[in-house]
Design an enzyme around this catalytic site. Structure first.
Site, PDB file in Angstrom:
ATOM      1  N   TYR A 101      74.406  41.640  50.622  1.00  0.00           N
ATOM      2  CA  TYR A 101      75.013  41.546  49.288  1.00  0.00           C
ATOM      3  C   TYR A 101      73.934  41.735  48.210  1.00  0.00           C
ATOM      4  O   TYR A 101      74.119  42.507  47.265  1.00  0.00           O
ATOM      5  CB  TYR A 101      75.691  40.174  49.140  1.00  0.00           C
ATOM      6  CG  TYR A 101      76.112  39.824  47.729  1.00  0.00           C
ATOM      7  CD1 TYR A 101      77.301  40.308  47.194  1.00  0.00           C
ATOM      8  CD2 TYR A 101      75.317  38.997  46.924  1.00  0.00           C
ATOM      9  CE1 TYR A 101      77.689  39.977  45.892  1.00  0.00           C
ATOM     10  CE2 TYR A 101      75.704  38.665  45.628  1.00  0.00           C
ATOM     11  CZ  TYR A 101      76.887  39.156  45.116  1.00  0.00           C
ATOM     12  OH  TYR A 101      77.267  38.840  43.834  1.00  0.00           O
ATOM     13  N   GLU A 124      71.237  36.618  43.149  1.00  0.00           N
ATOM     14  CA  GLU A 124      70.952  36.850  44.560  1.00  0.00           C
ATOM     15  C   GLU A 124      69.934  37.994  44.724  1.00  0.00           C
ATOM     16  O   GLU A 124      69.259  38.093  45.746  1.00  0.00           O
ATOM     17  CB  GLU A 124      72.278  37.175  45.262  1.00  0.00           C
ATOM     18  CG  GLU A 124      72.241  37.270  46.760  1.00  0.00           C
ATOM     19  CD  GLU A 124      72.050  35.952  47.509  1.00  0.00           C
ATOM     20  OE1 GLU A 124      72.325  34.872  46.937  1.00  0.00           O
ATOM     21  OE2 GLU A 124      71.589  36.001  48.658  1.00  0.00           O
ATOM     22  N   LYS A 158      73.661  44.715  45.437  1.00  0.00           N
ATOM     23  CA  LYS A 158      73.648  44.422  43.988  1.00  0.00           C
ATOM     24  C   LYS A 158      72.417  45.039  43.311  1.00  0.00           C
ATOM     25  O   LYS A 158      72.496  45.483  42.162  1.00  0.00           O
ATOM     26  CB  LYS A 158      73.674  42.902  43.750  1.00  0.00           C
ATOM     27  CG  LYS A 158      75.075  42.273  43.864  1.00  0.00           C
ATOM     28  CD  LYS A 158      75.989  42.668  42.697  1.00  0.00           C
ATOM     29  CE  LYS A 158      77.336  41.982  42.768  1.00  0.00           C
ATOM     30  NZ  LYS A 158      78.313  42.478  41.796  1.00  0.00           N
ATOM     31  N   LEU A 202      83.589  43.974  37.609  1.00  0.00           N
ATOM     32  CA  LEU A 202      83.457  42.702  38.332  1.00  0.00           C
ATOM     33  C   LEU A 202      83.807  42.858  39.807  1.00  0.00           C
ATOM     34  O   LEU A 202      83.704  41.905  40.578  1.00  0.00           O
ATOM     35  CB  LEU A 202      84.390  41.655  37.711  1.00  0.00           C
ATOM     36  CG  LEU A 202      84.288  41.461  36.196  1.00  0.00           C
ATOM     37  CD1 LEU A 202      85.219  40.339  35.746  1.00  0.00           C
ATOM     38  CD2 LEU A 202      82.857  41.142  35.777  1.00  0.00           C
ATOM     39  N   SER A 204      73.473  40.020  39.870  1.00  0.00           N
ATOM     40  CA  SER A 204      73.485  38.666  40.460  1.00  0.00           C
ATOM     41  C   SER A 204      72.087  38.101  40.666  1.00  0.00           C
ATOM     42  O   SER A 204      71.143  38.829  41.001  1.00  0.00           O
ATOM     43  CB  SER A 204      74.187  38.761  41.817  1.00  0.00           C
ATOM     44  OG  SER A 204      73.930  37.628  42.587  1.00  0.00           O
TER      45      SER A 204
HETATM   46  P1  NDP Z   1      85.530  37.237  43.182  1.00  0.00           P
HETATM   47  O1  NDP Z   1      85.229  37.475  44.622  1.00  0.00           O
HETATM   48  O2  NDP Z   1      86.351  36.068  42.796  1.00  0.00           O
HETATM   49  O3  NDP Z   1      86.232  38.558  42.566  1.00  0.00           O
HETATM   50  C1  NDP Z   1      85.869  39.837  42.988  1.00  0.00           C
HETATM   51  C2  NDP Z   1      86.902  40.837  42.514  1.00  0.00           C
HETATM   52  O4  NDP Z   1      86.586  42.113  43.097  1.00  0.00           O
HETATM   53  C3  NDP Z   1      88.350  40.501  42.972  1.00  0.00           C
HETATM   54  O5  NDP Z   1      89.242  40.876  41.945  1.00  0.00           O
HETATM   55  C4  NDP Z   1      88.512  41.400  44.181  1.00  0.00           C
HETATM   56  O6  NDP Z   1      89.849  41.723  44.481  1.00  0.00           O
HETATM   57  C5  NDP Z   1      87.783  42.637  43.679  1.00  0.00           C
HETATM   58  N1  NDP Z   1      87.477  43.576  44.760  1.00  0.00           N
HETATM   59  C6  NDP Z   1      86.978  43.338  45.983  1.00  0.00           C
HETATM   60  N2  NDP Z   1      86.869  44.472  46.689  1.00  0.00           N
HETATM   61  C7  NDP Z   1      87.350  45.464  45.880  1.00  0.00           C
HETATM   62  C8  NDP Z   1      87.541  46.850  46.048  1.00  0.00           C
HETATM   63  N3  NDP Z   1      87.224  47.482  47.183  1.00  0.00           N
HETATM   64  N4  NDP Z   1      88.050  47.561  45.018  1.00  0.00           N
HETATM   65  C9  NDP Z   1      88.407  46.945  43.860  1.00  0.00           C
HETATM   66  N5  NDP Z   1      88.264  45.626  43.652  1.00  0.00           N
HETATM   67  C10 NDP Z   1      87.739  44.893  44.659  1.00  0.00           C
HETATM   68  O7  NDP Z   1      84.122  37.201  42.434  1.00  0.00           O
HETATM   69  P2  NDP Z   1      83.743  36.513  41.018  1.00  0.00           P
HETATM   70  O8  NDP Z   1      84.868  36.659  40.090  1.00  0.00           O
HETATM   71  O9  NDP Z   1      83.151  35.186  41.302  1.00  0.00           O
HETATM   72  O10 NDP Z   1      82.531  37.428  40.562  1.00  0.00           O
HETATM   73  C11 NDP Z   1      82.736  38.582  39.744  1.00  0.00           C
HETATM   74  C12 NDP Z   1      81.563  39.524  39.917  1.00  0.00           C
HETATM   75  O11 NDP Z   1      80.354  38.863  39.544  1.00  0.00           O
HETATM   76  C13 NDP Z   1      81.342  40.016  41.346  1.00  0.00           C
HETATM   77  O12 NDP Z   1      80.854  41.328  41.272  1.00  0.00           O
HETATM   78  C14 NDP Z   1      80.267  39.088  41.879  1.00  0.00           C
HETATM   79  O13 NDP Z   1      79.544  39.687  42.924  1.00  0.00           O
HETATM   80  C15 NDP Z   1      79.437  38.892  40.625  1.00  0.00           C
HETATM   81  N6  NDP Z   1      78.672  37.659  40.573  1.00  0.00           N
HETATM   82  C16 NDP Z   1      79.334  36.460  40.739  1.00  0.00           C
HETATM   83  C17 NDP Z   1      78.636  35.293  40.672  1.00  0.00           C
HETATM   84  C18 NDP Z   1      79.314  33.969  40.821  1.00  0.00           C
HETATM   85  O14 NDP Z   1      78.616  32.966  40.962  1.00  0.00           O
HETATM   86  N7  NDP Z   1      80.628  33.909  40.743  1.00  0.00           N
HETATM   87  C19 NDP Z   1      77.176  35.285  40.410  1.00  0.00           C
HETATM   88  C20 NDP Z   1      76.632  36.597  40.150  1.00  0.00           C
HETATM   89  C21 NDP Z   1      77.359  37.724  40.245  1.00  0.00           C
HETATM   90  P3  NDP Z   1      90.708  40.837  45.526  1.00  0.00           P
HETATM   91  O15 NDP Z   1      91.232  39.678  44.722  1.00  0.00           O
HETATM   92  O16 NDP Z   1      91.759  41.784  45.959  1.00  0.00           O
HETATM   93  O17 NDP Z   1      89.771  40.407  46.611  1.00  0.00           O
HETATM   94  P1  GDP Z   2      75.756  32.045  47.155  1.00  0.00           P
HETATM   95  O1  GDP Z   2      74.606  31.404  46.422  1.00  0.00           O
HETATM   96  O2  GDP Z   2      76.344  33.183  46.423  1.00  0.00           O
HETATM   97  O3  GDP Z   2      75.438  32.378  48.560  1.00  0.00           O
HETATM   98  O4  GDP Z   2      76.935  30.945  47.109  1.00  0.00           O
HETATM   99  P2  GDP Z   2      77.548  29.993  48.239  1.00  0.00           P
HETATM  100  O5  GDP Z   2      78.353  28.969  47.517  1.00  0.00           O
HETATM  101  O6  GDP Z   2      78.246  30.770  49.291  1.00  0.00           O
HETATM  102  O7  GDP Z   2      76.288  29.295  48.921  1.00  0.00           O
HETATM  103  C1  GDP Z   2      75.359  28.541  48.176  1.00  0.00           C
HETATM  104  C2  GDP Z   2      74.394  27.852  49.147  1.00  0.00           C
HETATM  105  O8  GDP Z   2      75.101  26.837  49.861  1.00  0.00           O
HETATM  106  C3  GDP Z   2      73.792  28.776  50.199  1.00  0.00           C
HETATM  107  O9  GDP Z   2      72.412  28.481  50.334  1.00  0.00           O
HETATM  108  C4  GDP Z   2      74.523  28.408  51.469  1.00  0.00           C
HETATM  109  O10 GDP Z   2      73.764  28.603  52.669  1.00  0.00           O
HETATM  110  C5  GDP Z   2      74.733  26.908  51.224  1.00  0.00           C
HETATM  111  N1  GDP Z   2      75.794  26.318  52.058  1.00  0.00           N
HETATM  112  C6  GDP Z   2      75.693  25.200  52.796  1.00  0.00           C
HETATM  113  N2  GDP Z   2      76.835  24.953  53.461  1.00  0.00           N
HETATM  114  C7  GDP Z   2      77.690  25.952  53.119  1.00  0.00           C
HETATM  115  C8  GDP Z   2      79.030  26.227  53.479  1.00  0.00           C
HETATM  116  O11 GDP Z   2      79.661  25.510  54.245  1.00  0.00           O
HETATM  117  N3  GDP Z   2      79.612  27.328  52.907  1.00  0.00           N
HETATM  118  C9  GDP Z   2      78.941  28.129  52.027  1.00  0.00           C
HETATM  119  N4  GDP Z   2      79.561  29.166  51.466  1.00  0.00           N
HETATM  120  N5  GDP Z   2      77.651  27.898  51.703  1.00  0.00           N
HETATM  121  C10 GDP Z   2      77.035  26.820  52.226  1.00  0.00           C
END
Ligand code: NDP
Ligand code: GDP
Length: 326
Positions: A148, A127, A152, A80, A125
């Site tokens: 990003y 994305e 991915k 993750l 993702s």
């Molecule tokens: P978060 O950003 O909340 O968590 C990311 C985790 O990765 C944290 O524990 C962070 O640690 C850790 N991390 C960051 N950099 C490093 C590094 N260099 N080495 C080791 N660990 C690291 O993301 P989410 O929990 O929301 O998402 C989990 C995964 O799912 C991610 O890969 C994300 O890209 C992917 N994803 C998420 C989606 C979503 O909507 N949430 C959608 C699709 C995919 P720290 O706390 O120290 O920053």
């Molecule tokens: P993403 O889908 O992983 O990029 O999740 P985000 O929550 O960061 O953004 C979702 C959408 O909301 C994107 O299209 C952004 O451009 C839009 N957006 C609009 N206003 C904001 C803002 O203030 N912050 C963020 N993070 N996104 C925003």
């Protein structure tokens, strides 16, 4: 007792997944990065930190990944870890590629060398799909539109490569946006729920947002971590789209949050701020998780309105507790 190693346990999904696996009676190991401040806030918030074995590791540092796998000797690994914020990936494309892309390759290579019989989950993702209109499934093409997204796609293709070339049981979950009260404060849903809570409690007057016409397929993180686990219990390692099949605009999320907080007309509370606009954005993301439903029996439980309510109510309480982080 099965053992799971979560790379990136401190994040939103790492926290929900740990809780889910503990309830399934797993022994849970999770990696964290050394920071100058405490990084276990989420695990503490749901009171499970003392039930997890934490291991210091950075995904860019292969030695630490090697040690984490040796120490935990897991049946399942969930990757993750990522620089997961699309917005930041425009200003830090190299870091994002090193962590989100190359980091995954370092982990896969370590798995191949020392633990090739493990079951491996990769957090892919939505994305990756980019801005082409239409409902996306496992057969849809990728046209990433951010550093990003590009990173991915690299990690996704590399995971498939290790599955095909070295017979590693590796699955990619192509998850659409999933949110919760534990979502990072920079993501739009949490910005809205948190700042609306601040407005409700008279700590600010306005919320500044970027592209409020953007639409996303938003589910609840607690539902989505179950899908990760189900993928690793399946007979065959495959990739799955995980989504609700509904999309809503940022504007809709905002207006519902304002209504739940009882704050009147949302138009009066919002200011559009160009600094939140991205060089490239995705207009709409919507996913079809029929394959996960048919093969894994997975479907989302928490609906959009319920999700917004959950987040706004949590944040009103959170702000009341005076945890002011902005
Ligand atoms: P978060 O950003 O909340 O968590 C990311 C985790 O990765 C944290 O524990 C962070 O640690 C850790 N991390 C960051 N950099 C490093 C590094 N260099 N080495 C080791 N660990 C690291 O993301 P989410 O929990 O929301 O998402 C989990 C995964 O799912 C991610 O890969 C994300 O890209 C992917 N994803 C998420 C989606 C979503 O909507 N949430 C959608 C699709 C995919 P720290 O706390 O120290 O920053
Ligand atoms: P993403 O889908 O992983 O990029 O999740 P985000 O929550 O960061 O953004 C979702 C959408 O909301 C994107 O299209 C952004 O451009 C839009 N957006 C609009 N206003 C904001 C803002 O203030 N912050 C963020 N993070 N996104 C925003």
């Amino acid at each position: 007792m099965k053992k799971a190693l979560i790379i990136g346990v401190t994040g939103q999904d790492g926290t929900y997944l740990s809780d889910f696996l503990l309830k399934k009676n797993y022994e849970v190991f999770g990696t964290f990065r050394r920071t100058s401040h405490k990084c276990f806030e989420r695990l503490e918030e749901i009171k499970i930190l003392d039930r997890i074995n934490t291991i210091k590791a950075d995904i860019t540092d292969q030695v630490s990944l090697h040690n984490a796998i040796k120490k935990s000797d897991p049946d399942e690994i969930y990757n993750l870890a990522a620089q997961s914020f699309v917005g930041a990936s425009f200003s830090q494309p190299i870091l994002t590629s090193e962590v989100t892309g190359l980091g995954t390759l370092k982990l896969l290579e370590t798995v191949k060398q020392i633990k090739s019989d493990v079951r491996f989950y990769q957090a892919s993702s939505s994305e990756m799909f980019g801005n082409y209109a239409g409902i996306k499934n496992e057969k849809s093409a990728f046209f990433p539109r951010s550093p990003y997204g590009v990173a991915k796609v690299f990690a996704h293709d590399m995971t498939k490569h290790y599955r095909e070339a070295y017979n590693i049981f590796a699955c990619c979950g192509i998850l659409f946006n999933h949110e919760s009260p534990l979502r990072g404060l920079e993501f739009v849903t949490r910005r809205i729920s948190y700042e609306i809570a601040q407005i409700k409690l008279k700590k600010r007057d306005k919320i500044r947002l970027g592209n409020i016409k953007a639409k996303r397929d938003w589910g609840f993180a607690g539902d989505y971590v179950e899908a990760m686990w189900l993928m690793l219990q399946h007979k065959i390692a495959e990739d799955y789209v995980i989504a609700t099949g509904e999309s809503h605009s940022v504007e809709e999320f905002l207006s519902l949050a304002v209504e739940i907080a009882g704050l009147g007309d949302w138009h009066e509370l919002v200011e559009i701020d160009q600094s939140f606009m991205r060089p490239t954005d995705i207009d709409e993301l919507i996913g079809d998780s029929a394959k996960a439903n048919n093969e894994l029996g997975w479907k989302p439980k928490v609906a959009f309105k319920e999700l917004v309510k959950l987040m706004v109510e949590h944040d009103i309480d959170y702000v009341k507790r005076n945890v002011d982080r902005f």
